[in-house]
Write a protein that holds these residues in place. Structure first.
Motif, PDB file in Angstrom:
ATOM      1  N   TRP A  61      -1.804   5.385  14.095  1.00  5.08           N
ATOM      2  CA  TRP A  61      -2.755   5.890  13.097  1.00  5.08           C
ATOM      3  C   TRP A  61      -2.619   5.125  11.788  1.00  5.08           C
ATOM      4  CZ3 TRP A  61      -6.085  10.284  13.553  1.00  5.08           C
ATOM      5  CH2 TRP A  61      -6.663  10.704  12.356  1.00  5.08           C
ATOM      6  N   GLU A  62      -1.368   4.895  11.375  1.00  6.85           N
ATOM      7  CA  GLU A  62      -1.119   4.188  10.119  1.00  6.85           C
ATOM      8  C   GLU A  62      -1.233   2.675  10.273  1.00  6.85           C
ATOM      9  OE1 GLU A  62       2.691   5.434   8.774  1.00  6.85           O
ATOM     10  OE2 GLU A  62       2.113   7.541   8.486  1.00  6.85           O
ATOM     11  N   ALA A  63      -0.836   2.147  11.421  1.00  6.07           N
ATOM     12  CA  ALA A  63      -0.795   0.693  11.608  1.00  6.07           C
ATOM     13  C   ALA A  63      -2.175   0.061  11.515  1.00  6.07           C
ATOM     14  CB  ALA A  63      -0.139   0.358  12.949  1.00  6.07           C
ATOM     15  N   ILE A  64      -3.172   0.711  12.073  1.00  6.51           N
ATOM     16  CA  ILE A  64      -4.515   0.117  12.082  1.00  6.51           C
ATOM     17  C   ILE A  64      -5.486   0.866  11.174  1.00  6.51           C
ATOM     18  CG2 ILE A  64      -4.243  -0.763  14.435  1.00  6.51           C
ATOM     19  CD1 ILE A  64      -5.961   1.579  15.401  1.00  6.51           C
ATOM     20  N   ASP A  65      -4.957   1.849  10.401  1.00  4.89           N
ATOM     21  CA  ASP A  65      -5.820   2.694   9.568  1.00  4.89           C
ATOM     22  C   ASP A  65      -6.907   3.303  10.450  1.00  4.89           C
ATOM     23  OD1 ASP A  65      -6.980   3.983   7.485  1.00  4.89           O
ATOM     24  OD2 ASP A  65      -7.763   2.204   6.481  1.00  4.89           O
ATOM     25  N   PHE A  66      -6.480   4.119  11.402  1.00  3.90           N
ATOM     26  CA  PHE A  66      -7.365   4.638  12.439  1.00  3.90           C
ATOM     27  C   PHE A  66      -8.603   5.361  11.895  1.00  3.90           C
ATOM     28  CE2 PHE A  66      -8.723   7.671  15.698  1.00  3.90           C
ATOM     29  CZ  PHE A  66      -8.886   6.826  16.776  1.00  3.90           C
ATOM     30  N   PRO A  67      -8.489   6.183  10.854  1.00  8.02           N
ATOM     31  CA  PRO A  67      -9.722   6.820  10.343  1.00  8.02           C
ATOM     32  C   PRO A  67     -10.777   5.808   9.920  1.00  8.02           C
ATOM     33  CG  PRO A  67      -7.780   7.904   9.449  1.00  8.02           C
ATOM     34  CD  PRO A  67      -7.288   6.688  10.157  1.00  8.02           C
ATOM     35  N   LYS A  68     -10.356   4.678   9.354  1.00 14.42           N
ATOM     36  CA  LYS A  68     -11.307   3.663   8.911  1.00 14.42           C
ATOM     37  C   LYS A  68     -11.984   2.989  10.099  1.00 14.42           C
ATOM     38  CE  LYS A  68     -13.381   0.838   6.085  1.00 14.42           C
ATOM     39  NZ  LYS A  68     -14.476   1.314   5.207  1.00 14.42           N
ATOM     40  N   VAL A  69     -11.204   2.557  11.086  1.00 13.09           N
ATOM     41  CA  VAL A  69     -11.804   1.872  12.238  1.00 13.09           C
ATOM     42  C   VAL A  69     -12.621   2.848  13.078  1.00 13.09           C
ATOM     43  CG1 VAL A  69     -10.001   0.110  12.296  1.00 13.09           C
ATOM     44  CG2 VAL A  69      -9.720   2.170  13.665  1.00 13.09           C
ATOM     45  N   LEU A  70     -12.214   4.114  13.098  1.00 12.87           N
ATOM     46  CA  LEU A  70     -12.999   5.126  13.810  1.00 12.87           C
ATOM     47  C   LEU A  70     -14.358   5.307  13.138  1.00 12.87           C
ATOM     48  CD1 LEU A  70     -13.261   7.377  15.954  1.00 12.87           C
ATOM     49  CD2 LEU A  70     -12.176   8.934  14.311  1.00 12.87           C
ATOM     50  N   LEU A  71     -14.368   5.365  11.818  1.00 16.64           N
ATOM     51  CA  LEU A  71     -15.625   5.491  11.084  1.00 16.64           C
ATOM     52  C   LEU A  71     -16.520   4.280  11.324  1.00 16.64           C
ATOM     53  CD1 LEU A  71     -17.415   6.974   9.048  1.00 16.64           C
ATOM     54  CD2 LEU A  71     -16.142   5.823   7.211  1.00 16.64           C
TER      55      LEU A  71
END
Length: 276
Positions: A61-71
């Motif tokens: 979640w933190e490594a790829i900034d999951f909320p950002k890539v999910l958005l």
């Protein structure tokens, strides 16, 4: 009259169950290994975890900034599919209800575009998008997806529109309904099964696509989930534990979408296959 349960039916059902299990095996491995440490994965990918851990999920979640890539993935997928469905439905309805040489030629052109391999045009495509300023931008990626997917969407709607009773539209026209109101108020609601089918099929394609975003997006802030997932696989190291956790999280939204709308898929495809 009571239907007898024949041995042939039992064999067919057993065969289908086996095929379903085979298709579910990859999901089993992804989900199972998302709760294991990297060491456990390297020792035995099929073994049950010694202790279920959620550290992989928090780390990825933190490594790829999951909320950002999910958005990013949600925006690209939803906007692309929405455009395909609206334009595809309108174009297919027009081609079916106003037959003629022009409609036939246009439909043949759309169908012909479906057989062009992406690999044969990806280099000119990248050069073209660079020249017109669409490279390295989410709107540019959406436009490209729309261009590649609208032909298939028109093909789906074209067959389904033929199954819609023409008498319904004729009655609306007699009552004074114009073309725009006829389509949006009468025709479009009748196309709901095929709308859902086109939405599901195109969403699955765009959500999981890797090559086109890789070619189009260079900015880290614009990455979609498949591109972000690729960052876990370097030349000398492969973070399978984080990759499995990311795959699990990224698959959840599209699986929920599919399960919530699956009842319309068979109905849409079956109806679209009749009358040509």
């Amino acid at each position: 009259m009571e239907t007898r349960y024949r041995p042939r039916t039992f064999v067919a059902e057993a065969l289908l169950i086996v095929i379903a299990i085979i298709y579910l095996v990859p999901f089993y491995f992804v989900l199972l290994n998302s709760f294991k440490t990297l060491g456990e994965i390297m020792v035995d990918t099929a073994a049950w975890p010694q202790a279920f851990t959620l550290k992989n999920f928090s780390a990825s979640w933190e490594a790829i900034d999951f909320p950002k890539v999910l958005l990013n993935s949600v925006l690209v997928t939803s906007l692309s599919v929405t455009g395909m469905v609206i334009i595809g439905a309108m174009a297919a309805w027009r081609l079916v209800r106003f037959p003629g040489k022009v409609s036939t030629v246009l439909f043949i052109m759309f169908i012909s575009a479906m057989v062009i391999p992406f690999q044969s045009i990806m280099i000119p495509l990248v050069q073209l998008t660079k020249n017109i300023g669409l490279i390295n931008s989410s709107p540019g990626l959406i436009v490209i997806y729309f261009g590649f997917g609208v032909s298939f969407t028109i093909f789906l709607f074209h067959g389904f529109v033929k199954s819609v009773p023409l008498e319904v539209e004729e009655a609306a026209i007699v009552d004074g309904c114009g073309d725009q109101r006829l389509f949006w108020s009468i025709v479009l609601p009748l196309l709901k099964p095929m709308i859902v089918t086109a939405l599901i099929l195109n969403s699955l394609w765009i959500w999981n696509d890797f090559l086109l975003p890789l070619l189009m997006l260079q900015d880290r802030e614009l990455r979609t989930i498949p591109i972000a997932l690729y960052s876990f696989f370097a030349q000398y190291s492969k973070k399978w534990d984080l990759a499995m956790a990311t795959l699990t999280m990224s698959a959840a939204p599209i699986i929920l979408l599919f399960l919530s709308l699956q009842k319309y898929i068979i109905k849409g495809i079956a109806a679209g296959s009749v009358k040509g």
